[in-house]
Design a protein around this motif. Structure first.
Motif, PDB file in Angstrom:
ATOM      1  N   LYS A 137      43.205  35.182  38.730  1.00 56.06           N
ATOM      2  CA  LYS A 137      42.274  36.213  39.189  1.00 56.06           C
ATOM      3  C   LYS A 137      42.906  37.064  40.288  1.00 56.06           C
ATOM      4  N   GLN A 138      43.660  36.429  41.179  1.00 56.52           N
ATOM      5  CA  GLN A 138      44.321  37.170  42.240  1.00 56.52           C
ATOM      6  C   GLN A 138      45.408  38.094  41.707  1.00 56.52           C
ATOM      7  N   SER A 139      46.043  37.698  40.610  1.00 56.55           N
ATOM      8  CA  SER A 139      47.160  38.472  40.060  1.00 56.55           C
ATOM      9  C   SER A 139      46.709  39.508  39.040  1.00 56.55           C
ATOM     10  N   LYS A 141      44.901  42.255  38.925  1.00 51.73           N
ATOM     11  CA  LYS A 141      44.913  43.699  39.153  1.00 51.73           C
ATOM     12  C   LYS A 141      46.287  44.315  38.924  1.00 51.73           C
ATOM     13  N   SER A 142      47.347  43.552  39.175  1.00 49.44           N
ATOM     14  CA  SER A 142      48.699  44.081  39.004  1.00 49.44           C
ATOM     15  C   SER A 142      49.275  43.813  37.617  1.00 49.44           C
ATOM     16  N   GLU A 158      37.799  41.351  32.982  1.00 48.88           N
ATOM     17  CA  GLU A 158      37.460  42.767  33.033  1.00 48.88           C
ATOM     18  C   GLU A 158      37.001  43.183  34.426  1.00 48.88           C
ATOM     19  N   LYS A 159      36.485  42.222  35.187  1.00 47.87           N
ATOM     20  CA  LYS A 159      36.039  42.507  36.558  1.00 47.87           C
ATOM     21  C   LYS A 159      37.189  42.490  37.557  1.00 47.87           C
ATOM     22  N   HIS A 160      38.279  41.790  37.215  1.00 45.98           N
ATOM     23  CA  HIS A 160      39.388  41.619  38.159  1.00 45.98           C
ATOM     24  C   HIS A 160      40.626  42.443  37.796  1.00 45.98           C
ATOM     25  N   ALA A 161      40.733  42.889  36.542  1.00 44.47           N
ATOM     26  CA  ALA A 161      41.948  43.548  36.080  1.00 44.47           C
ATOM     27  C   ALA A 161      42.064  44.961  36.636  1.00 44.47           C
ATOM     28  N   GLY A 162      43.288  45.484  36.581  1.00 44.37           N
ATOM     29  CA  GLY A 162      43.521  46.863  36.966  1.00 44.37           C
ATOM     30  C   GLY A 162      43.074  47.820  35.877  1.00 44.37           C
ATOM     31  N   THR A 165      45.296  47.612  32.851  1.00 48.64           N
ATOM     32  CA  THR A 165      45.578  46.278  32.317  1.00 48.64           C
ATOM     33  C   THR A 165      45.019  46.122  30.909  1.00 48.64           C
TER      34      THR A 165
END
Length: 375
Positions: A137-139, A141-142, A158-162, A165
């Motif tokens: 989850k932390q990774s 977005k990148s 979908e809530k955490h991605a960039g 992504t």
């Protein structure tokens, strides 16, 4: 044709992370790509990766224990140090710098994922479970690509991605040694005749005790069927207690084999006509890859009940039936299990449904997606 890639993989801590990573590495290596692992030498990856013949670059991180808040400072310091060290190594050594960095969800992935993102190296994440871990989850977005093994986890990412992504269902890669399982070889190793009906029972590293107890209670009904053979892996911690509770006679041992663990899961799954097991991510992937009909009993204390969601992949396809742990002592559970042993047509229908999931192609699907980042 896709250029040959240098791929860095971070996976660690448990076999559930390391084995899918090794399955991907085997596929990439077979395609001519270069693979290097990053992980802790003192943990499981430090043993399994060198055994598999892949280069291993040591990384040292410490996790954060929520019960001990003071460990956060040390964890963050180690993470920042390793991120800087990797970024510096990649800048100074073109041979070490990867074209793609792949993380399999453990905390040990974070230095590699962050160093890669800092240097604009494409980041790929693979999530084995239906409930994602904190590291992924932390990774997210990148990440250029998030590969998932459970459809239910898409909504979380979908809530955490960039914004750019891509989230793709690939399945959970299974090692070639498992996929190469052989029915005749497996049966010969445990003394099961070719024409017998074989039930394979295992509980995973956690939570096998209740299944073991229930098998002891069902022993008489199982062995009342003259063509049924049972191979029962209890887990090391519960072996002696289960063996004593079964109290097998010499004659019963001919058709009921109890052992602490399974040495060759590929052969045993290939040999089985029906599986009774927990529904950890790796177990579900391997059962599906070998297309074995299954009765799944999710471990009730799994985080966010993710084993129930894991099981849904097979249940919804018609390849398995699921029973809550709290209900396996009921007559209905025994009727389902014994009914499947008595019904080869129903088992064959489940086997065909499992084949339709194409889980045996998961490593290839993930490798295709990684190659696609460079096309």
């Amino acid at each position: 044709m896709t250029d040959k890639l240098s791929v860095a993989i971070a996976a660690g801590g448990t076999a559930g992370h390391v084995n899918p990573a090794l399955a991907l590495a085997e596929e990439l290596d077979a395609r001519g790509h270069t693979v290097r692992f990053f992980g802790e030498t003192r943990r499981l990856e430090g043993k399994l990766v060198p055994q598999a013949g892949f280069d291993f670059f040591p990384v040292h991180v410490t996790g954060f224990d929520r019960a001990r808040p003071w460990t956060l400072a040390t964890a963050l310091a180690h993470l920042a140090h390793e991120e800087r060290r990797l970024a510096s190594a990649f800048r100074s050594d073109p041979e070490l710098r990867p074209d793609v960095a792949v993380g399999f969800g453990a905390y040990v992935e974070l230095p590699l994922m962050r160093a890669a993102a800092r240097l604009k190296i494409p980041v790929v994440l693979h999530e084995q479970n239906s409930v994602p871990g904190l590291a992924n989850k932390q990774s997210a977005k990148s990440a250029s690509l998030i590969a998932i093994a459970q459809p239910a986890v898409r909504a979380v990412f979908e809530k955490h991605a960039g914004a750019a992504t891509k989230i793709e269902f690939t399945g959970n890669p299974v090692r070639r040694s498992v996929l190469a399982g052989d029915r005749a070889r497996g049966r010969a190793s445990v003394g099961v005749p070719a024409d017998a009906t074989m039930l394979l029972v295992f509980g995973g590293s956690l939570g096998a005790h209740h299944i073991n107890q229930r098998m002891c209670e069902l022993k008489e009904q199982l062995l009342a069927r003259p063509d049924v053979y049972v191979v029962h892996s209890t887990g090391a911690d519960d072996f002696e207690a289960t063996r004593d509770a079964l109290a097998l006679t010499d004659a019963e041992r001919e058709r009921y084999r109890v052992q602490p663990y399974i040495e060759d899961m590929g052969d045993m799954l290939a040999a089985a006509d029906l599986v009774l097991s927990r529904s950890g991510a790796s177990s579900v992937a391997e059962i599906a890859a070998l297309a074995v009909p299954s009765v799944l009993v999710p471990y009730p204390l799994a985080t966010a009940d993710h084993q129930t969601t894991n099981a849904r992949l097979l249940v919804d396809a018609g390849a398995a039936i699921m029973c809550p742990d709290a209900q396996i002592d009921e007559d209905a559970f025994a009727a389902q299990l014994l009914g499947l042993l008595d019904d080869p047509a129903a088992r064959e229908h489940m086997r065909e449904a499992a084949r339709g999931l194409a889980q045996d192609k998961a490593a290839a699907h993930l490798a295709d997606a990684i190659e696609g980042l460079r096309v």
